[in-house]
Scaffold this motif. Structure first.
Motif, short mmCIF file in Angstrom:
data_model
loop_
_atom_site.label_atom_id
_atom_site.label_comp_id
_atom_site.label_asym_id
_atom_site.label_seq_id
_atom_site.Cartn_x
_atom_site.Cartn_y
_atom_site.Cartn_z
N GLU A 1 23.16 -40.95 -25.52
CA GLU A 1 23.88 -40.68 -26.77
C GLU A 1 25.14 -41.55 -26.88
O GLU A 1 25.56 -41.92 -27.98
N ASP A 2 25.72 -41.90 -25.74
CA ASP A 2 26.91 -42.77 -25.73
C ASP A 2 26.60 -44.17 -26.25
O ASP A 2 27.51 -44.92 -26.61
N TYR A 3 25.32 -44.53 -26.29
CA TYR A 3 24.92 -45.88 -26.71
C TYR A 3 24.32 -45.89 -28.12
O TYR A 3 23.82 -46.89 -28.58
N TYR A 4 24.41 -44.76 -28.80
CA TYR A 4 23.89 -44.63 -30.16
C TYR A 4 24.82 -45.34 -31.12
O TYR A 4 26.02 -45.06 -31.17
N HIS A 5 24.29 -46.28 -31.89
CA HIS A 5 25.11 -46.99 -32.86
C HIS A 5 25.37 -46.08 -34.06
O HIS A 5 24.44 -45.55 -34.65
N LYS A 6 26.63 -45.90 -34.39
CA LYS A 6 27.01 -44.95 -35.44
C LYS A 6 26.76 -45.47 -36.86
O LYS A 6 26.81 -44.70 -37.81
N GLY A 7 26.48 -46.75 -37.01
CA GLY A 7 26.29 -47.32 -38.34
C GLY A 7 25.10 -46.74 -39.09
O GLY A 7 24.12 -46.30 -38.49
N GLU A 8 25.20 -46.75 -40.40
CA GLU A 8 24.14 -46.23 -41.27
C GLU A 8 22.86 -47.05 -41.10
O GLU A 8 22.89 -48.26 -40.93
N ARG A 9 21.73 -46.36 -41.16
CA ARG A 9 20.43 -47.01 -41.10
C ARG A 9 19.84 -47.04 -42.51
O ARG A 9 19.89 -46.04 -43.22
N VAL A 10 19.31 -48.22 -42.90
CA VAL A 10 18.77 -48.40 -44.24
C VAL A 10 17.38 -49.02 -44.14
O VAL A 10 17.18 -50.00 -43.44
N ARG A 11 16.44 -48.41 -44.86
CA ARG A 11 15.09 -48.99 -44.99
C ARG A 11 15.11 -49.89 -46.22
O ARG A 11 15.46 -49.44 -47.30
N TYR A 12 14.77 -51.16 -46.03
CA TYR A 12 14.72 -52.09 -47.16
C TYR A 12 13.27 -52.52 -47.34
O TYR A 12 12.72 -53.26 -46.53
N ASP A 13 12.68 -52.06 -48.43
CA ASP A 13 11.26 -52.29 -48.72
C ASP A 13 11.12 -53.48 -49.66
O ASP A 13 11.55 -53.43 -50.82
N ILE A 14 10.52 -54.55 -49.18
CA ILE A 14 10.33 -55.74 -50.00
C ILE A 14 9.33 -55.50 -51.12
O ILE A 14 9.27 -56.27 -52.09
N ALA A 15 8.60 -54.40 -51.06
CA ALA A 15 7.61 -54.07 -52.10
C ALA A 15 8.25 -53.94 -53.48
O ALA A 15 7.59 -54.18 -54.49
N GLN A 16 9.53 -53.61 -53.52
CA GLN A 16 10.23 -53.50 -54.81
C GLN A 16 10.30 -54.84 -55.54
O GLN A 16 10.58 -54.87 -56.74
N HIS A 17 10.00 -55.92 -54.85
CA HIS A 17 10.05 -57.25 -55.45
C HIS A 17 8.67 -57.81 -55.75
O HIS A 17 8.55 -58.96 -56.19
N LEU A 18 7.63 -57.04 -55.51
CA LEU A 18 6.27 -57.51 -55.75
C LEU A 18 5.89 -57.35 -57.22
O LEU A 18 6.16 -56.31 -57.83
#
Length: 174
Positions: free
Chosen positions: A21-38
């Motif tokens: 847990e001490d090595y868990y990166h606190k930054g937000e995780r974002v899913r970026y789906d390239i399908a929105q550009h198809l």
């Protein structure tokens, strides 16, 4: 009746506890789906895609961790993912191709690679099991592969009630 002093043998031992847990990166995780550009969910129109990439405000992703993927069954050229990565790179902490599991693995792998293994050499090590943050199984496997070549033994759980995983075998010469 004489009282015996309670001695904490765990605290006095050379056992090192590692809490992933001490090595868990606190930054937000974002899913970026390239399908929105198809176009019609099937193809990527290069001209339209490049226009989007040029005009989009990539600073919106400042400090975030990006899992770049395509949710549609479409043929997306490799350069499209690479182009997005070039735009994310100046702003984000981490960008990977794949799902959230790939992102978590990459974040933990990077954090764990910074452990000074010399400080753990020939020590018994307990990998703490319970945590409040989501630590993936891949991180537990990664820490074992890093530590096994240098430590005396590996255990899982808590120092007072651990599950033995591995121990250096002692060779006796006759």
């Amino acid at each position: 009746m004489e009282e015996k002093e309670i001695i904490n043998r765990v605290a006095n031992s050379s056992i090192v506890t590692i809490d992933l847990e001490d090595y868990y990166h606190k930054g937000e995780r974002v899913r970026y789906d390239i399908a929105q550009h198809l176009y019609q969910g099937l193809i990527l129109k290069e001209k339209d895609f490049r226009a989007f990439v040029k005009e989009h405000d990539w600073s919106l992703y400042e400090g975030k961790n990006i899992a770049l993927f395509c949710s549609e069954d479409a043929i997306v050229p490799t350069w499209a993912y690479m182009l997005l990565a070039t735009r994310f790179q100046p702003y984000v902490n981490k960008v990977v191709f794949g799902g959230m599991d790939v992102l978590e693995y990459a974040l933990f792998k990077e954090a764990l690679s910074k452990i000074d293994l010399n400080e753990l050499k020939n020590h018994p090590v307990v990998i703490k099991g319970c945590s409040d943050l989501p630590v993936p199984e891949s991180a537990f496997v990664e820490i074992v592969t890093l530590l096994q070549p240098v430590v005396k033994s590996l255990m899982y759980g808590e120092a007072c009630s651990s599950v033995p995983l591995w121990k250096v075998s002692r060779v006796v010469n006759n």
